[in-house]
Design an enzyme around this catalytic site. Structure first.
Site, short mmCIF file in Angstrom:
data_model
loop_
_atom_site.label_atom_id
_atom_site.label_comp_id
_atom_site.label_asym_id
_atom_site.label_seq_id
_atom_site.Cartn_x
_atom_site.Cartn_y
_atom_site.Cartn_z
N ASP A 1 0.82 -1.21 0.00
CA ASP A 1 0.00 0.00 0.00
C ASP A 1 0.86 1.27 0.00
OD1 ASP A 1 -2.01 -1.82 0.34
OD2 ASP A 1 -2.76 -1.00 2.22
N HIS B 1 3.81 -2.20 3.07
CA HIS B 1 3.71 -0.82 2.55
C HIS B 1 4.95 -0.49 1.73
CE1 HIS B 1 0.81 -0.93 5.78
NE2 HIS B 1 0.20 0.06 5.16
#
Ligand SMILES: [Zn+2]
Length: 288
Positions: A104, A249
């Protein structure tokens, strides 16, 4: 006054890397104009190294970095998944020995290319949930995801905390990101992941009506806490099961150092491969 401050901050954060007309979301809610609180002490200093300055120029995550906003809520997401099994997925079927790696908050100019290098080294595909404003700021990194056979999903345009925003604002965030991805890659994505994993029933229904599958995760690496490499490896390996959707991430706030995540990823992939796990993209994982 707050309105003005919001527009100013959105404009300034995007200005450094975006040219031309600046997409500004409609009618921001009062909550969205309040700075995330509390901010960690290190976020108050100014960037010093060239690397920090480069990332600080990227469009900022409007709702704040994961490490000061996110409250893991696995139970509420589990309830939502059971209520909307055809829209919301937390994992794939468990009868196949395969998992999906997901990343992400990118693209960025530092950690996303490092993640792409590790994935290339081990020849495995992944799924990137990109922030629309960042994808527009770094189209070449976004295109690299596409060219290297990864799948790109929608993670909103400015990364707001959606339950605090109007439905109109959510629609805008989703559509603007969709446009950005389509302009850069020529493809439309139908995968959506909510910032901080924060959703509510009517949001899931709306995303379903917009043609999206909402993607959560079943394994959290907790990389956003900047944990030591060994802890990230342990979080992933001790929780991964056949069908896992694993959360990482590939970008964040400029003060965040994700290098332990990159090292952990490089060691997690061969360990899971040795256990006979196959790495697939989210659409492939969810295919029945
Ligand atoms: Zn996010």
């Amino acid at each position: 006054m707050r309105w003005f401050a919001f527009i100013l901050s959105v404009t300034l954060t995007g200005l450094a890397s975006l040219s031309g007309c600046m997409p500004v979301p409609p009618t921001p809610s009062p909550e969205s104009q309040v700075a995330p609180s509390p901010q960690p002490q290190q976020a108050k200093r100014t960037p010093t190294t060239p690397g920090e300055r480069e990332i600080a120029q990227l469009p900022t995550l409007q709702g704040g970095a994961e490490y000061w906003v996110r409250k893991p809520r696995p139970v509420s997401n589990d309830i939502l998944q059971k209520r909307y099994p055809n829209i919301f997925a937390l994992a794939g079927p468990s009868h196949k020995n395969q998992v999906a790696l997901t990343f992400d908050d990118g693209p960025d100019s530092k950690f996303t290319p490092q993640v792409l290098d590790v994935l290339k080294k081990h020849n495995v595909p992944a799924t990137f949930f990109v922030v629309g404003a960042r994808a527009r700021a770094l189209p070449e990194v976004t295109r690299r995801m596409e060219n290297e056979n990864h799948v790109i999903g929608n993670h909103t345009y400015w990364h707001p905390n959606l339950p605090k925003e109007s439905m109109e604002r959510m629609d805008w965030e989703v559509r603007e990101t969709e446009r950005a991805i389509r302009t850069i890659t020529g493809k439309r994505t139908t995968l959506f992941r909510a910032p901080y994993g924060e959703l509510a029933p009517e949001r899931v229904e709306r995303l379903g009506d917009m043609g999206y599958s909402v993607i959560g995760w079943s394994v959290d690496s907790l990389d956003w806490r900047q944990l030591p490499t060994e802890e990230i490896i342990n979080n992933v390996l001790s929780n991964t099961h056949p069908g896992s959707i694993i959360l990482f991430h590939s970008g964040g706030h400029w003060t965040q150092d994700l290098s332990t995540m990159v090292e952990a990823l490089d060691r997690i992939i061969p360990r899971l491969k040795a256990d006979g796990i196959r790495f697939v993209t989210v659409p492939e994982l969810l295919r029945r």
